[in-house]
Design an enzyme around this catalytic site. Structure first.
Site, PDB file in Angstrom:
ATOM      1  N   LEU A 112       0.814  -1.215   0.000  1.00  0.00           N
ATOM      2  CA  LEU A 112       0.000   0.000   0.000  1.00  0.00           C
ATOM      3  C   LEU A 112       0.846   1.263   0.000  1.00  0.00           C
ATOM      4  CD1 LEU A 112      -2.730  -1.028   2.604  1.00  0.00           C
ATOM      5  CD2 LEU A 112      -2.852  -1.176   0.114  1.00  0.00           C
TER       6      LEU A 112
ATOM      7  N   GLY B  21       9.208   6.239   6.584  1.00  0.00           N
ATOM      8  CA  GLY B  21      10.595   6.223   7.026  1.00  0.00           C
ATOM      9  C   GLY B  21      10.973   4.980   7.805  1.00  0.00           C
ATOM     10  N   MET B  22      10.043   4.435   8.576  1.00  0.00           N
ATOM     11  CA  MET B  22      10.363   3.295   9.433  1.00  0.00           C
ATOM     12  C   MET B  22       9.929   1.964   8.861  1.00  0.00           C
ATOM     13  SD  MET B  22       9.593   4.657  13.291  1.00  0.00           S
ATOM     14  CE  MET B  22      10.159   3.085  13.982  1.00  0.00           C
TER      15      MET B  22
ATOM     16  N   LYS C  57       1.955  -2.588   8.941  1.00  0.00           N
ATOM     17  CA  LYS C  57       3.198  -1.849   8.811  1.00  0.00           C
ATOM     18  C   LYS C  57       4.334  -2.714   9.336  1.00  0.00           C
ATOM     19  CE  LYS C  57       5.407   2.572   9.480  1.00  0.00           C
ATOM     20  NZ  LYS C  57       5.220   3.979   9.848  1.00  0.00           N
TER      21      LYS C  57
ATOM     22  N   ASP D 268       3.032  13.631  12.155  1.00  0.00           N
ATOM     23  CA  ASP D 268       3.207  13.495  10.711  1.00  0.00           C
ATOM     24  C   ASP D 268       1.864  13.615   9.990  1.00  0.00           C
ATOM     25  OD1 ASP D 268       4.817  13.241   8.464  1.00  0.00           O
ATOM     26  OD2 ASP D 268       4.576  11.072   8.359  1.00  0.00           O
TER      27      ASP D 268
END
Length: 557
Positions: free
Chosen positions: A23, A27-28, A45, A139
């Site tokens: 998707l 950054g992580m 994630k 963010d």
């Protein structure tokens, strides 16, 4: 975060979830669409490989999970599963199909008027839910907001932090997107609730103008404009302009608090002049180690009172997009269900969303719009009734094929939406839909026949009553047509008929002039057919005579 799906290696699983599509990434980590057998899809994630071996990164992830698992809001893609210390650490959140705000604005254009106010307050509600558990999102940006219809859902807490956590990674990299980071973060200061308010305002400015408020170009140039407060808000709705300007103030203490932002928006929604926002006080944030039973509201320094004001976005929910309308399961089709919600159309034309966590949430549609919807539906029903009165056989044939077409299209859309939820968007979706169309047409025939026979049965019952009462043939056909139409609208499997009709009527009811013209034209058609039936009687084409024409009772014309 990018949004272009890319299939992961076949057979790859994480935490028991089969990864269906890629998707996006941050950054992580990388975000995949994942699903366990028999369960709803989720967004997973996964930490990047070079971070997996970093115990500090895992500890940060564990802290995020500990805090964010307490976030409960319909405006947030909440955490549903996680394993920070597994062989492959991951966090699974509710999967929200739909376009990001960035892509939505590119396709549909900037938001204006009530849509922009609704967007801004819903995003503020999501941010408030995060702050209430002592967490900063850090963010907020257009790519981290997914649009469910016209309602924003805040996603990706990859950069969220417990408020007293470090603002910089172990490598010294600054986390965030330059055009949506507050000036104090760029100066190296700790993020506060005011920082999220600044990012909220920048995102609202993008939603209302279609442009990044601090422009584009090299990151250094963008960050310099952010520090100086040199934003471009030209084209933003004048009603929102003062609030967004204040929230983008370079100095954190000059920005309104989140409570003041939502109060301002509530005034705009109610048509009242907005109250001036006071400068933001020094925020007091609850750490994750404090008492979890009584979180402190960021930006106020006090716990929420029992009599807190109920904001307008707390009271009603925006309609979901067509993806969810198609995925109704009451017709026995292969439609899926929205994660955590199911929908049904209520008698007054509004939609009720049934959430396993929040309970029923009903769309609150203005009374005038509900009336316009009802009048248009009555006009359409009048055409069906008048058509049956004037030319029964022809009208019934036309109604049958129309219902068959609508139900088949609804099944096809539901099937396509279900596939998309399982494995993401594919380039061949349109081809697959076209090839599957004959099957959906055939599969829709059975339900159409059942619904039609049900409605004919109701019409036959009223025909007997009219026959017994010696009512004229024209009046009898009008009564039978009305009963048949009502049965068609509320009969078994009619959800697949009502859904596409509402999808056309509901947006029309929000456009005054267009609604009036279309409704008048439909009503005129119904009047013409009714007048023709009254003047010359029913036309029984293709037959030559009326059924039971040799039967006569006193009082029949």
């Amino acid at each position: 975060m990018t949004t272009s799906p890319k299939a992961p290696p076949p057979g790859l699983t994480v935490g028991g979830y089969a990864l269906r599509a890629r998707l996006g990434e941050g950054g992580m980590g990388v975000v995949h669409l994942g699903q366990k057998p028999g369960e709803r899809p989720v967004a997973i994630k996964v930490l990047r490989p070079h971070i997996v071996g970093d115990d500090e990164a895992r500890r940060r992830l564990a802290r995020e999970v500990s805090s964010l698992s307490r976030v409960r809001s319909r405006r947030i893609a909440e955490i549903v599963d996680a394993d920070p210390w597994g062989e492959i650490p991951f966090v699974a959140t509710r999967y929200v199909p739909g376009l990001s705000l960035h892509d939505h604005v590119q396709e549909e254009g900037p938001l204006t008027g009530d849509d922009l106010v609704w967007f801004a307050d819903c995003l503020g509600e999501a941010l408030e839910a995060v702050h209430d558990v002592g967490v900063l999102h850090r963010d907020i940006k257009p790519s981290n907001v997914i649009m469910e219809g016209r309602t924003p859902i805040l996603i990706d807490f990859g950069l969220a932090r417990v408020a007293d956590d470090s603002r910089i990674t172990m490598t010294g990299w600054l986390l965030g997107t330059p055009g949506y980071l507050a000036p104090e973060i760029l100066y190296g200061d700790d993020a506060t609730a005011a920082s999220d308010v600044h990012a909220w305002a920048a995102t609202v400015a993008f939603a209302g103008t279609g442009r990044a408020p601090f422009g584009r170009g090299p990151s250094v140039a963008v960050m310099d404009r952010v520090r100086r407060g040199e934003h471009d808000l030209s084209g933003l709705d004048p009603a929102m302009l003062p609030l967004v300007e204040e929230a983008l103030a370079p100095a954190a203490e000059d920005r309104p608090s989140l409570d003041e932002v939502r109060d301002w928006l509530e005034d705009l929604a109610g048509g009242r002049p907005p109250r001036p926002a006071a400068p933001m006080t020094q925020p007091m944030v609850t750490s994750m180690y404090d008492d979890l039973a009584a979180p402190t509201r960021i930006g106020t320094g006090v716990a929420p009172a029992a009599e807190d004001t109920v904001h307008w976005s707390d009271e009603w929910s925006s309609p979901l997009d067509d993806f969810y309308d198609d995925r109704l399961t009451q017709d026995g089709g292969d439609a899926g269900t929205e994660p955590h919600r199911q929908t049904r159309v209520l008698p007054d034309g509004t939609t009720e969303y049934v959430s396993s966590e929040y309970g029923p949430v009903r769309e609150r549609v203005p009374a005038g719009e509900r009336l316009r919807r009802a009048l248009t539906l009555l006009a359409v029903g009048g055409v069906a009734t008048a058509g049956i009165t004037f030319a029964p056989y022809v009208a019934l044939a036309a109604i049958f094929f129309t219902v068959w077409l609508l139900r088949s299209g609804s099944r096809a859309a539901a099937s396509a939406g279900n596939r998309r939820s399982r494995r993401g968007i594919k380039w061949y979706d349109g081809i697959q839909l076209l090839l599957a169309a004959p099957w959906h047409v055939l599969a829709g025939l059975g339900g159409t026949l059942v619904l039609l026979l049900w409605s004919l049965g109701i019409g036959a019952a009223f025909a007997l009553l009219c026959f017994a009462a010696s009512v004229s043939i024209t009046t009898s056909l009008a009564v039978i047509g009305a009963a048949f139409t009502i049965g068609l609208w509320w009969g078994p499997g009619s959800e697949r008929l009502r859904s596409p009709v509402h999808r056309a009527v509901d947006p029309l009811a929000r456009r005054g002039v267009a609604w009036l013209l279309v409704t008048l034209m439909v009503a005129a058609g119904a009047s013409f057919l009714g007048a023709a039936a009254s003047a010359q009687g029913p036309v029984w084409t293709p037959d030559d005579s009326a059924p039971l024409s040799d039967v006569r009772l006193p009082g029949w014309l």
